[in-house]
Design a protein around this motif. Sequence first.
Motif, PDB file in Angstrom:
ATOM      1  N   PHE A 185       0.734  -1.480   0.139  1.00 35.57           N
ATOM      2  CA  PHE A 185       0.102   0.027  -0.026  1.00 35.57           C
ATOM      3  C   PHE A 185       0.968   1.635   0.001  1.00 35.57           C
ATOM      4  N   TYR A 186       0.697   1.766  -1.006  1.00 32.46           N
ATOM      5  CA  TYR A 186       1.557   3.236  -0.918  1.00 32.46           C
ATOM      6  C   TYR A 186       0.903   4.262  -2.724  1.00 32.46           C
ATOM      7  N   ASP A 187       1.769   5.034  -2.719  1.00 27.86           N
ATOM      8  CA  ASP A 187       1.669   6.404  -3.112  1.00 27.86           C
ATOM      9  C   ASP A 187       1.061   5.574  -4.810  1.00 27.86           C
ATOM     10  N   ALA A 188       0.410   6.221  -5.276  1.00 24.66           N
ATOM     11  CA  ALA A 188      -0.621   5.750  -6.110  1.00 24.66           C
ATOM     12  C   ALA A 188       0.183   5.907  -7.658  1.00 24.66           C
ATOM     13  N   PRO A 189       1.021   7.114  -8.003  1.00 25.39           N
ATOM     14  CA  PRO A 189       1.565   6.684  -9.008  1.00 25.39           C
ATOM     15  C   PRO A 189       2.884   5.423  -9.434  1.00 25.39           C
ATOM     16  N   ASN A 190       3.938   5.726  -7.976  1.00 26.22           N
ATOM     17  CA  ASN A 190       4.732   4.766  -7.498  1.00 26.22           C
ATOM     18  C   ASN A 190       3.871   3.392  -7.856  1.00 26.22           C
ATOM     19  N   VAL A 191       2.755   3.129  -6.933  1.00 26.58           N
ATOM     20  CA  VAL A 191       2.634   1.653  -7.477  1.00 26.58           C
ATOM     21  C   VAL A 191       2.329   1.044  -9.356  1.00 26.58           C
ATOM     22  N   ALA A 192       1.447   2.992  -9.646  1.00 27.64           N
ATOM     23  CA  ALA A 192       0.734   1.871 -10.973  1.00 27.64           C
ATOM     24  C   ALA A 192       2.101   2.481 -12.019  1.00 27.64           C
ATOM     25  N   TYR A 193       3.394   2.804 -11.594  1.00 29.68           N
ATOM     26  CA  TYR A 193       4.124   2.917 -12.720  1.00 29.68           C
ATOM     27  C   TYR A 193       5.365   0.837 -12.613  1.00 29.68           C
ATOM     28  N   PHE A 194       5.365   0.638 -10.918  1.00 32.02           N
ATOM     29  CA  PHE A 194       6.068  -0.572 -10.495  1.00 32.02           C
ATOM     30  C   PHE A 194       5.106  -2.232 -11.853  1.00 32.02           C
ATOM     31  N   SER A 195       3.387  -1.601 -11.525  1.00 31.03           N
ATOM     32  CA  SER A 195       2.808  -2.399 -11.969  1.00 31.03           C
ATOM     33  C   SER A 195       2.345  -2.721 -13.711  1.00 31.03           C
ATOM     34  N   GLN A 196       2.966  -1.667 -13.614  1.00 28.77           N
ATOM     35  CA  GLN A 196       2.974  -1.354 -15.405  1.00 28.77           C
ATOM     36  C   GLN A 196       4.520  -1.938 -15.914  1.00 28.77           C
ATOM     37  N   THR A 197       5.815  -1.941 -14.936  1.00 23.50           N
ATOM     38  CA  THR A 197       6.846  -2.169 -15.499  1.00 23.50           C
ATOM     39  C   THR A 197       7.658  -3.682 -14.995  1.00 23.50           C
ATOM     40  N   ARG A 198       7.997  -3.430 -13.596  1.00 24.80           N
ATOM     41  CA  ARG A 198       8.858  -5.178 -13.532  1.00 24.80           C
ATOM     42  C   ARG A 198       7.477  -5.742 -12.899  1.00 24.80           C
ATOM     43  N   GLY A 199       6.240  -4.905 -12.278  1.00 22.22           N
ATOM     44  CA  GLY A 199       5.398  -5.622 -12.301  1.00 22.22           C
ATOM     45  C   GLY A 199       4.648  -6.354 -12.766  1.00 22.22           C
TER      46      GLY A 199
END
Length: 257
Positions: A185-199
Amino acid sequence: MAYLALPKTALVAAVALGLGSASAVMAQTPTVNVVTDPSFVPFEMMDADTGEMIGFDMDIINEVAERAGFDVNLTTMEFNGIIPAVQTGNQEIAIAGVTITEERAEIVDFSDPYYDSGLRIIVRADNDSVETIDDLAGMNIATKIGSTSYDYLTEKFGDDAEITPYPGTSDMYMALLGRNVDAAFYDAPNVAYFSQTRGEGRTKVVGPLYEGQQYGIVFHKGSDWVEPTNEALEAMRDDGTYAEIYEKWFGEAPNEE
């Protein structure tokens, strides 16, 4: 061609005047200590090829510095040390996706908001049991040390969930992928960025945006750079520079009313 010899005293005075003028020109642009978190993508991150910090925040602070009239002396440190570093005067300015809160505003000054954010849940792609924050009760939840997401979770759950704070976001996401925690659970833009890249393919973002937040640039109390920074941010919005930087890092224009 004949040369006119200057008296020695006049020559020394002329040289001194020239050096003094050069020093005055060099002193016109002060250097300001700026600190950031090296792992909050896409706001700030290390470019593996150049060894330099890049990201949305880096473009913002460099543009602000040029307009406000200072050079940036950049330092990196873990997020939980940033506010104390500015508060004590070891650093003049911080930019690291720092959420503006009443508690923080008691010990540091903030610029006008420059980014609208919030908090989001991220789980592994095969997790179908989590849809909202309430579903995290009884689970092990990863977040980042010193963040507003940690404060939110502890206030929300108390002892009803195991909240594990990590020093960096990469540690937090690796814990999620390694099944050491059930969700992050964390800041929305960082969560979204990870999910769309390494995750990508291994994680998914679920639930709504929680606790709408705004990021601000941080200054020690009474800093003379607050007003010039606000003026620079306003000018950047007016002339389209802010929108260009935003679209560069987030792939879309900012939603500004």
